[in-house]
Design an enzyme around this catalytic site. Sequence first.
Site, mmCIF file in Angstrom:
data_model
loop_
_atom_site.group_PDB
_atom_site.id
_atom_site.type_symbol
_atom_site.label_atom_id
_atom_site.label_comp_id
_atom_site.label_asym_id
_atom_site.label_seq_id
_atom_site.Cartn_x
_atom_site.Cartn_y
_atom_site.Cartn_z
ATOM 1 N N ASN A 151 -42.656 33.383 -131.989
ATOM 2 C CA ASN A 151 -41.482 32.857 -132.694
ATOM 3 C C ASN A 151 -41.646 31.372 -132.954
ATOM 4 O OD1 ASN A 151 -38.665 33.476 -133.635
ATOM 5 N ND2 ASN A 151 -38.230 31.754 -132.267
ATOM 6 N N GLU A 152 -41.456 30.972 -134.183
ATOM 7 C CA GLU A 152 -41.455 29.552 -134.582
ATOM 8 C C GLU A 152 -42.364 28.691 -133.714
ATOM 9 O OE1 GLU A 152 -37.441 28.065 -134.865
ATOM 10 O OE2 GLU A 152 -37.176 29.011 -136.803
ATOM 11 N N CYS A 159 -52.336 19.130 -121.417
ATOM 12 C CA CYS A 159 -52.848 19.333 -120.063
ATOM 13 C C CYS A 159 -54.378 19.201 -120.026
ATOM 14 C CB CYS A 159 -52.427 20.702 -119.536
ATOM 15 S SG CYS A 159 -53.386 22.045 -120.246
ATOM 16 N N CYS A 162 -56.178 21.754 -122.143
ATOM 17 C CA CYS A 162 -56.130 21.406 -123.576
ATOM 18 C C CYS A 162 -57.091 20.254 -123.860
ATOM 19 C CB CYS A 162 -54.703 21.047 -123.992
ATOM 20 S SG CYS A 162 -53.657 22.513 -124.084
ATOM 21 N N GLU A 311 -35.217 34.554 -141.109
ATOM 22 C CA GLU A 311 -33.955 34.131 -140.475
ATOM 23 C C GLU A 311 -33.197 33.236 -141.436
ATOM 24 O OE1 GLU A 311 -34.238 32.012 -136.767
ATOM 25 O OE2 GLU A 311 -35.881 33.254 -136.059
ATOM 26 N N GLU A 359 -27.145 29.416 -127.564
ATOM 27 C CA GLU A 359 -26.788 29.732 -128.947
ATOM 28 C C GLU A 359 -25.515 30.564 -129.049
ATOM 29 O OE1 GLU A 359 -30.290 28.733 -131.581
ATOM 30 O OE2 GLU A 359 -30.803 30.690 -130.734
ATOM 31 N N LYS A 360 -24.625 30.412 -128.059
ATOM 32 C CA LYS A 360 -23.424 31.257 -128.082
ATOM 33 C C LYS A 360 -22.489 30.940 -129.251
ATOM 34 C CE LYS A 360 -21.170 28.585 -124.364
ATOM 35 N NZ LYS A 360 -22.386 27.845 -123.937
ATOM 36 N N PHE A 361 -22.699 29.776 -129.892
ATOM 37 C CA PHE A 361 -21.867 29.468 -131.058
ATOM 38 C C PHE A 361 -22.654 29.502 -132.367
ATOM 39 C CE2 PHE A 361 -19.609 27.188 -127.535
ATOM 40 C CZ PHE A 361 -18.561 28.106 -127.452
ATOM 41 N N HIS A 362 -23.902 29.968 -132.304
ATOM 42 C CA HIS A 362 -24.671 30.049 -133.544
ATOM 43 C C HIS A 362 -24.146 31.228 -134.371
ATOM 44 C CE1 HIS A 362 -28.061 29.424 -136.220
ATOM 45 N NE2 HIS A 362 -28.153 30.730 -136.274
HETATM 46 C C1 GLA Z 1 -34.591 29.419 -134.935
HETATM 47 C C2 GLA Z 1 -35.108 30.418 -133.930
HETATM 48 C C3 GLA Z 1 -34.070 31.404 -133.496
HETATM 49 C C4 GLA Z 1 -32.738 30.723 -133.290
HETATM 50 C C5 GLA Z 1 -32.356 30.061 -134.590
HETATM 51 C C6 GLA Z 1 -30.958 29.501 -134.637
HETATM 52 O O1 GLA Z 1 -34.814 29.745 -136.228
HETATM 53 O O2 GLA Z 1 -36.242 31.111 -134.347
HETATM 54 O O3 GLA Z 1 -34.513 32.031 -132.314
HETATM 55 O O4 GLA Z 1 -32.847 29.819 -132.251
HETATM 56 O O5 GLA Z 1 -33.269 29.024 -134.821
HETATM 57 O O6 GLA Z 1 -30.776 28.360 -133.927
HETATM 58 ZN ZN ZN Z 2 -52.372 22.809 -122.129
#
Ligand code: GLA
Ligand code: ZN
Length: 662
Positions: A151-152, A159, A162, A311, A359-362
């Site tokens: 993910n992203e 370290c 690395c 997303e 992220e409860k308010f996302h």
């Molecule tokens: C990013 C992440 C998600 C989530 C969104 C919203 O895009 O990939 O997991 O955290 O931001 O904040």
């Molecule tokens: Zn490292």
Amino acid sequence: MELEKISRLLHGGDYNPDQWLDRPDVLEDDIHLMKQAGVNVVTLGVFSWSSVEPKEGVFTFEWLDDIMNKLYKNGIYVILSTPSGARPPWLAKKYPEVMRTDENRVRQLYGCRENHCESSKIWREKVRIIDEKLAEHYAHHPALIMWHLSNEMYGRCYCEHCAENFRKWLRAKYGTIDELNRHYWSAFWSHRYTCFEEIEPPSKHGEMQLHALVIDYSRFYSDLMIDFISIEKNAVKKYNPEIPVTTNMFNITSGINYDKLAKTLDVISWDSYPRWHCQRDKTTEWKNAVEAAFTFDFVRSLHNKPFYVMESVPSVPSQFNICKLKRPKMHLLSAIQMIAFGSDSVQYFQWRKSNGAIEKFHGSVIDHNGSSDTRVFCDVCEVGAMLEKMSYIKGAASVSEAAVIWDWDNIRALQEQVGLRHDKSFFEKLPQRHYEAFLKNYVNTDIISSESDFSRYKVIAAPALYMFKPGTAEKIRQFVENGGHFVLTYYSGITNENDLCFSGTASNPVYAPYSLNDVFGIKVKEIDGLCDDEYNELEFNGRTYKALTCCELLDIDDSESLSKYMHDFYKGICAVSKKQYGRGCAYYLACDTENDFLHEFYKYILRNADASKIIGSEYVKDVMVKQRGESIFIMNFSTEERTINANGKIITLSGYDFAVLN
Ligand code: GLA
Ligand code: ZN
């Protein structure tokens, strides 16, 4: 490829049901509501490691089987994610080396996500194992259409593992330490290395001044991440090579060279979070739309194919300082913009709002109230219905005759350089300002790197192409020779691929743009930095425009001067030049200008190059136009009504409205 199973545009998003495994009633609701909203795909398991492997070596797939089967039975496909974006506590407790070490050489404690050391052998092995387990179990599941790797990915580790890998990478690149010293110009300040072992990754409390080292560390880490992604790719492909892989890209300056990453991926996907409505001045909504358009054209150009918006937010993003509600009609308009600019999907993060944690308010499709009687849910249903009707566009390509260069290495070098202007964002945003001028001229535009194929374009703009990598100058020369129109600006052709300035001698002086003086018919002699409230002026096509930020002083050889500075000691010196070279034309813009100038300047060049416009109209304020396949999308990013002549058809759009002409 499995994605072709679906002939429709995708609509859905991140579904994280492992937060509600104790609430079968909630999970039941999810399926009903998804069907109501026209959801045909979900991205499952992005952060599911602790639900899939609750203890080391113990794998629990029952809950996931259940959900995959139910989704499939209800006509919803799955993009299954490998869970390497976040790890369970047991893993970091037992193997602390999986955590990143920051620039100050402090290893992070367990917490957060996307903060793993990509060199760690244990981390690599643990990820490979869980990926293979998932693939072994699901690679032939009928619901599966794509793998979403990690993910992203972003950031870096510093370290010892690395550092060691970095030294290996340097050995492979330079061969000998002498060669490295030569490229790093390390004789300055006595920084000459005697062996590779002396080299440390850059750090704010260590080495930051050897720019070539700093840039190389970014390159090394980008390569390391891409190598890491290949491990994940191989793990899932082992069980079914037919399932395509992607990873969600998200910020073009995030640290990975996306041009290189794209070569490892079957499909490009993108997380899109424009700051809609975040300006006080409503008229600047256009700027948000331009920024979104730029990133879409960037990711679309990576494979020169449609991509997937992985997303986006159906309502309020919680990551911005001020959480603005999406105004009525903006959800639909922003969705159509994604499709217009080449996405084959509209997907959200996340389907249901979390009850706790960061992220409860996302903003999500389903709010804490659980109701379908919300403005957001209705907006999402509206998008679902629209996408259903627009399936004809799936897979359709955009053809561009114009391109703007946004080159990762070049931007990295500009971010580090100390001179002219220390403001990194000025250079990061510069290609987008030139791109905006193309947009306003209603032509389709690609965003490419200096290593891309130039031959399919009529016009290419290279704003501040400071770094000329091997072959760049020759490509520009050939492009123009073969009839292309190339625009180069101030601060171009100054350093080589290792950020080493091109230089000359008294008998053989060297001036920027390196080795292209004859093509552009100019030599750059000096460059003046302007304070924020200072400006010079230039005249172009009967109007006077401000020259801002920086002004180069050129010697004109055999080019034509299109405009001259009007003030200061360089009054009368050429600010914009043009030269016919071969069958094409080379333009040089010696100063930064206000955006209105760029609009007019590119209008002139596009006309000279005979580049096709999508519609003949002049720019109508806030109205964006894009062609994809045979469809022309016309989008009004203003709250007010706008009227435009689309090739003879008069179209009136109310605020935030759009039209699609087929
Ligand atoms: C990013 C992440 C998600 C989530 C969104 C919203 O895009 O990939 O997991 O955290 O931001 O904040
Ligand atoms: Zn490292």
